[in-house]
Write a protein that holds these residues in place. Structure first.
Motif, short mmCIF file in Angstrom:
data_model
loop_
_atom_site.label_atom_id
_atom_site.label_comp_id
_atom_site.label_asym_id
_atom_site.label_seq_id
_atom_site.Cartn_x
_atom_site.Cartn_y
_atom_site.Cartn_z
N SER A 1 0.84 4.32 -2.63
CA SER A 1 0.71 5.69 -2.17
C SER A 1 1.89 6.55 -2.68
O SER A 1 1.69 7.69 -3.12
CB SER A 1 0.63 5.66 -0.64
OG SER A 1 0.97 6.89 -0.11
N ARG B 1 0.84 -1.22 0.00
CA ARG B 1 0.00 0.00 0.00
C ARG B 1 0.87 1.26 0.00
O ARG B 1 0.51 2.27 -0.60
CB ARG B 1 -0.95 -0.01 1.20
CG ARG B 1 -2.01 -1.09 1.00
CD ARG B 1 -3.19 -0.94 1.94
NE ARG B 1 -4.21 -1.93 1.60
CZ ARG B 1 -4.90 -2.64 2.48
NH1 ARG B 1 -4.72 -2.45 3.78
NH2 ARG B 1 -5.81 -3.51 2.08
N LYS C 1 0.28 5.51 -15.81
CA LYS C 1 1.43 5.50 -14.90
C LYS C 1 1.98 4.08 -14.85
O LYS C 1 1.20 3.12 -14.95
CB LYS C 1 1.00 5.91 -13.49
CG LYS C 1 0.56 7.37 -13.42
CD LYS C 1 0.10 7.77 -12.04
CE LYS C 1 -0.21 9.27 -12.01
NZ LYS C 1 -0.94 9.69 -10.82
N GLU D 1 -6.98 -1.59 -5.88
CA GLU D 1 -7.79 -0.97 -4.81
C GLU D 1 -7.92 0.54 -5.01
O GLU D 1 -8.87 1.15 -4.57
CB GLU D 1 -7.12 -1.20 -3.44
CG GLU D 1 -7.34 -2.58 -2.86
CD GLU D 1 -6.50 -2.82 -1.59
OE1 GLU D 1 -6.44 -3.99 -1.17
OE2 GLU D 1 -5.89 -1.87 -1.05
N LYS D 2 -6.91 1.15 -5.66
CA LYS D 2 -6.88 2.62 -5.78
C LYS D 2 -7.08 3.13 -7.20
O LYS D 2 -7.60 4.23 -7.40
CB LYS D 2 -5.51 3.16 -5.29
CG LYS D 2 -5.25 2.95 -3.82
CD LYS D 2 -6.03 3.96 -3.01
CE LYS D 2 -5.86 3.73 -1.53
NZ LYS D 2 -6.91 4.33 -0.74
N ALA D 3 -6.62 2.35 -8.20
CA ALA D 3 -6.63 2.84 -9.59
C ALA D 3 -7.96 2.61 -10.27
O ALA D 3 -8.78 1.81 -9.81
CB ALA D 3 -5.53 2.11 -10.37
N GLY E 1 1.24 7.80 -5.98
CA GLY E 1 0.16 8.80 -6.08
C GLY E 1 -1.01 8.31 -6.91
O GLY E 1 -1.63 9.10 -7.64
N ILE E 2 -1.34 7.02 -6.81
CA ILE E 2 -2.40 6.46 -7.66
C ILE E 2 -3.79 6.84 -7.12
O ILE E 2 -4.06 6.71 -5.93
CB ILE E 2 -2.27 4.91 -7.71
CG1 ILE E 2 -0.90 4.50 -8.26
CG2 ILE E 2 -3.41 4.29 -8.52
CD1 ILE E 2 -0.59 5.00 -9.64
N THR E 3 -4.64 7.31 -8.04
CA THR E 3 -6.03 7.63 -7.67
C THR E 3 -6.98 6.95 -8.66
O THR E 3 -6.52 6.37 -9.66
CB THR E 3 -6.29 9.15 -7.71
OG1 THR E 3 -6.07 9.59 -9.06
CG2 THR E 3 -5.38 9.92 -6.78
N ASP E 4 -8.27 7.06 -8.40
CA ASP E 4 -9.21 6.27 -9.21
C ASP E 4 -9.32 6.71 -10.67
O ASP E 4 -9.93 6.01 -11.48
CB ASP E 4 -10.59 6.17 -8.53
CG ASP E 4 -11.20 7.55 -8.30
OD1 ASP E 4 -10.62 8.55 -8.80
OD2 ASP E 4 -12.24 7.64 -7.62
N GLY E 5 -8.70 7.85 -11.01
CA GLY E 5 -8.72 8.25 -12.42
C GLY E 5 -7.56 7.64 -13.20
O GLY E 5 -7.45 7.85 -14.40
N ASP E 6 -6.69 6.89 -12.54
CA ASP E 6 -5.45 6.44 -13.19
C ASP E 6 -5.57 5.09 -13.88
O ASP E 6 -6.17 4.15 -13.34
CB ASP E 6 -4.31 6.32 -12.16
CG ASP E 6 -3.79 7.67 -11.72
OD1 ASP E 6 -3.75 8.58 -12.56
OD2 ASP E 6 -3.43 7.80 -10.53
#
Ligand code: SAM
Length: 273
Positions: free
Chosen positions: A35, A31, A113, A61-63, A38-43
């Motif tokens: 972090s 995790r 990314k 979980e994040k992308a 810098g992965i977010t749900d738009g990636d």
């Protein structure tokens, strides 16, 4: 979910050293890497080397989407089980070295990314593919051997500074994000590692960048030779290089290792190549 070691055992999986199979299982570390990236749900994320899918799952979980390449088809049942609850993760069983930009674009688009615990035997070719190629991610957060991380982040004039440092600096901001001891991997490799984040920037037009790249390659072709001699072997006239170095306030016996990527850019302009 059963521990990864149990899942690997269940399918009779044996690690193959040739493929650099050193897996990460610690959820906190996985995790933290996501972090750091810098992965977010738009990636859209490209991973090279799914392994047992532990990093793939943490990324999913994040992308928005994760596409992961894996050379070893024996991992298919393991990955189906580990990624059963990650519908936004896709594994492609293919040698990443043969994957074209067109195929990558069709899978992750042009805005993506890279996040990976890289197979160490192909670390440099993978980094250089994205540094030199036409298709670039916005960033790469990759686990590499500590020695490689030190080289990527080295300052001009330091012993670790070399062709790869200058080549990557031409298009990226480089930061070592974290030290990861060998004991964190299964099985443990015989070197320690670091995650490095490379953020791609448009420092100069691509044609100009290609010219500076040619100069950097020539400058580092023979480590112990002076810049003037290395460049002369590659066809750059000696007198012109010496004059350019003088204009930059550098000694005529300067070596490539002492020039920053910005110096190489100035040198390219002075040599007008
Ligand atoms: N991501 C997993 C993790 O962090 O635990 C596995 C990382 S392991 C260091 C590298 C993975 O890359 C292995 O699963 C290996 O089989 C795979 N691999 C090696 N060479 C490859 C290649 N040429 N193309 C795609 N995958 C490759």
């Amino acid at each position: 979910m059963s521990p990864i070691a149990d899942i690997l055992r269940k399918y009779g999986f044996g690690f193959d050293k040739r493929f650099g199979q050193n897996f990460l299982t610690d959820v906190n570390l996985l995790r933290a890497i996501v972090s750091d990236a810098g992965i977010t749900d738009g990636d859209a994320v490209l991973e090279i080397g799914a392994g047992a899918g532990t990093l793939t799952r943490a990324l999913a979980e994040k992308a928005g989407k994760v596409v992961s390449f894996e050379i070893d088809g024996r991992l298919a049942p393991v990955l189906s089980e580990v990624l059963a609850d990650s519908p936004n993760a896709q594994v492609v069983f293919e040698d990443f070295r043969g994957v074209t930009d067109e195929k990558l674009k069709s899978l992750v688009g042009e805005d993506f990314k890279v996040v990976a615990n890289l197979p160490y035997y192909i670390t440099t070719p993978i980094i250089m593919r994205f540094a030199e190629g036409a298709l670039r991610p916005s960033s790469m957060t990759v686990m590499v051997q500590k020695e490689v991380a030190d080289r990527l982040a080295a300052q001009p004039g330091s012993p670790d500074y070399g062709a790869i440092t200058a080549s990557v600096a031409l298009c990226c901001d480089v930061k070592i994000s974290r030290f990861v001891p060998r004991s964190m991997f299964t099985p443990p490799p015989n070197v320690d590692s670091c995650t490095v984040r490379l953020d791609f920037t448009e420092r100069m037009p691509r044609e100009e960048e290609a010219q500076v790249r040619r100069l950097v390659k020539a400058a580092f072709s023979m480590r112990r030779k002076t810049l003037v001699n290395n460049l002369s072997r590659a066809g750059y006239p000696k007198e012109k290089t010496a004059a350019a170095l003088a204009e930059m306030g550098l000694r005529s016996d300067a070596r490539g290792e002492t020039l920053s990527y910005a110096d190489f850019t100035v040198l390219k302009n002075l040599l007008s190549v």
